[in-house]
Structures are given as structure tokens and as C-alpha cells.
Motif scaffolding. Structure first.
Motif, PDB file in Angstrom:
ATOM      1  N   ARG A  41      44.759   6.834 -56.075  1.00  0.00           N
ATOM      2  CA  ARG A  41      43.416   7.351 -55.500  1.00  0.00           C
ATOM      3  C   ARG A  41      43.649   9.008 -55.852  1.00  0.00           C
ATOM      4  O   ARG A  41      42.467   9.663 -55.981  1.00  0.00           O
ATOM      5  N   GLY A  42      44.648   9.472 -55.874  1.00  0.00           N
ATOM      6  CA  GLY A  42      44.673  10.923 -56.154  1.00  0.00           C
ATOM      7  C   GLY A  42      46.070  11.624 -56.526  1.00  0.00           C
ATOM      8  O   GLY A  42      46.869  10.637 -55.906  1.00  0.00           O
ATOM      9  N   SER A  59      41.039  23.139 -52.017  1.00  0.00           N
ATOM     10  CA  SER A  59      39.946  22.392 -51.702  1.00  0.00           C
ATOM     11  C   SER A  59      38.989  22.581 -52.819  1.00  0.00           C
ATOM     12  O   SER A  59      37.825  21.771 -52.560  1.00  0.00           O
ATOM     13  N   ALA A  61      36.299  21.740 -55.549  1.00  0.00           N
ATOM     14  CA  ALA A  61      35.832  20.459 -56.097  1.00  0.00           C
ATOM     15  C   ALA A  61      36.081  20.486 -57.833  1.00  0.00           C
ATOM     16  O   ALA A  61      36.513  19.508 -58.395  1.00  0.00           O
ATOM     17  N   LYS A  84      39.577  16.999 -61.677  1.00  0.00           N
ATOM     18  CA  LYS A  84      38.605  17.311 -60.503  1.00  0.00           C
ATOM     19  C   LYS A  84      39.540  17.506 -59.020  1.00  0.00           C
ATOM     20  O   LYS A  84      40.510  16.886 -59.025  1.00  0.00           O
ATOM     21  N   ASP A  86      39.456  16.921 -54.881  1.00  0.00           N
ATOM     22  CA  ASP A  86      38.918  16.070 -53.815  1.00  0.00           C
ATOM     23  C   ASP A  86      39.278  16.568 -52.445  1.00  0.00           C
ATOM     24  O   ASP A  86      40.249  16.315 -52.088  1.00  0.00           O
ATOM     25  N   PRO A 127      41.755  12.615 -59.426  1.00  0.00           N
ATOM     26  CA  PRO A 127      41.799  14.087 -58.740  1.00  0.00           C
ATOM     27  C   PRO A 127      42.932  14.368 -58.499  1.00  0.00           C
ATOM     28  O   PRO A 127      44.060  13.769 -58.116  1.00  0.00           O
TER      29      PRO A 127
END
Length: 267
Positions: A41-42, A59, A61, A84, A86, A127
Motif C-alpha cells: 500500500r505504501g 506530508s 504529495a 509520490k 500519500d 507511495p
């Protein structure tokens, strides 16, 4: 199943351009995490190169890729890893750490992260959020902070510490192939304790006779301690047990929920 926890020995930034058995293993581990444990997921990356006096989490993006190294070949500065951020990952970290962590976007994804992720997850489609290494925390406090991160693994987040078990730049020598006796002894001690699950020995690593040589400053070792905490007692498998230029240990560890799960990685 919970996502694994990783500690990666990243060594020189030139690892980003390397094609070797060591980087082959990074590619293998990255692929197997996705095949065995499901989609990532990240990534919450704890890099030795974001060493501050507080706990910070990003934080942004679109975090900047930080080329925080000097005097290397131009090709290294051409490597792009457009990860990126997330906000959901950031908020999950805030939820488990509460007022112990502060938002900070004055940094980005530094070479402690992207030089290894470019091999492990080359598509840069997962991410990445970095968590700082807090210079004010001793080993036990850093371990306890890592333990608070463990529930994030149940949300599909891969927690990755990036540093080195032995990192003594004053003792690094280009004419040495392998490690000095001090490096060999200390790295061996750490891996033996990791695989035995001897948390107390690891938290008291400074009592080892070679600790001052191996860990002259805590920045590259603390991500290991934080990853150890996030592993929350899970069994570990060592890989990339290679020493370089005398005083760099590339030892890396994969912590998984069960020994059976670890065995499926065949490291």
C-alpha cells in the motif's frame, strides 16, 4: 498477513548504479514482497540521512528527490526516482505516534531511500513517506518508537529502515576488499543476535568491544533499531551479508510474521 519490515544496508550512493549480486538480491526481495505478501500500500522509509533532533514525518504529495551527496559521478545525479507521497500514510503515522511526531516537508526522499528503492520497486509506483531519525532518542527509546509503528503493517505499509550496521567513514579504504576484523566481528554479533531474537543484546550493542569502531555516530544504526521495534518480535532472515571498503557492513534483514513466511523468501 502483516507486511514485513526491512532493514537495508545502503552503503555508498553508487549502489543506485550498481548491477551486482547485492542489487540482484534487493530486486528479488522487492518482487517477493509483492508476490508473497500482496500489494504494498505504501512505504514508510526511515533513512539515516534525515537525522534530526525530533520525530518528523512528511506530508507532501510530490516529495522532492534529494541528491544529498557530493563529489560523485554525474550519472548518479541523473538517476530519477519520482516517488509520490500519500497523505493517508502520513495520517496513519500521526495516529499511532500522536504528539510525538510533527509534520515537516522541508526535506524529501533522500539517497538513503531512493538508491535502494530504485532496485526494489523500480516502477516508483508505490507511495513513499519518510520518517526522520530522532537524534535525541537512545536505543531503547528508538526501539519503543518503532514498536508503535508496528500496527501500520496491518494496513499494507512496508516499514523500511535504511542505514548500515557498520558505518565508519574515517576507516573506509578503497584498497580493502571486505571488512576489517572489527567490522567482521561486530556485524557477525548483530546478525547472530537478530536471528536469535535477542533484543536485549541488540539494544545494549554499545557494550560490544567493537561498537565504538562500528558505530562512531548513531545516525546509520538507529534506523536498524527502529525497524527492529517495528518488527515487534517477528523472526528475521539476514541477506546481503557483505562488508565493503573495510568499515561498511551491508547486512540487511527481512522481518516477517512467521518463520514459515520467511522461509518462502528463500534468502
Amino acid at each position: 498477513m502483516r507486511m514485513p519490515v526491512l532493514f537495508i544496508g545502503h552503503g555508498s550512493p553508487m549502489i543506485a548504479l550498481e548491477d551486482s549480486p547485492l542489487t540482484d538480491k534487493l530486486k528479488q526481495v522487492g518482487q517477493k514482497i509483492q508476490d508473497i505478501d500482496g500489494p504494498v500500500r505504501g512505504i514508510l522509509s526511515i533513512s539515516a540521512h534525515w537525522y534530526k533532533n525530533a520525530n518528523y514525518v512528511q506530508s507532501a504529495a510530490q516529495p522532492e528527490q534529494i541528491y544529498d551527496m557530493y563529489g560523485f559521478p554525474e550519472a548518479l545525479y541523473q538517476v530519477e526516482y519520482p516517488a509520490k507521497g500519500d497523505l493517508a500514510i502520513t495520517e496513519a503515522v500521526q495516529a499511532v505516534l500522536g504528539d510525538e511526531v510533527t509534520l515537516n516537508d522541508r526535506w524529501g526522499v533522500d539517497h538513503g531511500s531512493w538508491t535502494v528503492l530504485v532496485h526494489m520497486f523500480p516502477a516508483a509506483d508505490i507511495p513513499v513517506v519518510q520518517l526522520s531519525v530522532n537524534s535525541q532518542l537512545g536505543p531503547r527509546a528508538a526501539y519503543d518508537l518503532g514498536r508503535k509503528l508496528a500496527p501500520l503493517r496491518d494496513r499494507g505499509l512496508l516499514i523500511m529502515g535504511s542505514g548500515n550496521i557498520v558505518h565508519n567513514l574515517r576507516q573506509v579504504r578503497g584498497d580493502i576488499d571486505g571488512g576489517t576484523p572489527q567490522t567482521e566481528r561486530f556485524a557477525g554479533f548483530i546478525t547472530e543476535a537478530v536471528e536469535a531474537g535477542d533484543i536485549e543484546a541488540l539494544l545494549n550493542y554499545e557494550s560490544h568491544p567493537d561498537a565504538a569502531y562500528a558505530v562512531p555516530t548513531p545516525d546509520h544504526f538507529r534506523p536498524f533499531i527502529m525497524a527492529l521495534g517495528a518488527a515487534d518480535g517477528d523472526p528475521a532472515r539476514a541477506f546481503n551479508r557483505e562488508n565493503r571498503m573495510g568499515a561498511l557492513a551491508m547486512d540487511s534483514y527481512l522481518f516477517t510474521e512467521s518463520a514459515d513466511q520467511a522461509g518462502r523468501y528463500d534468502l
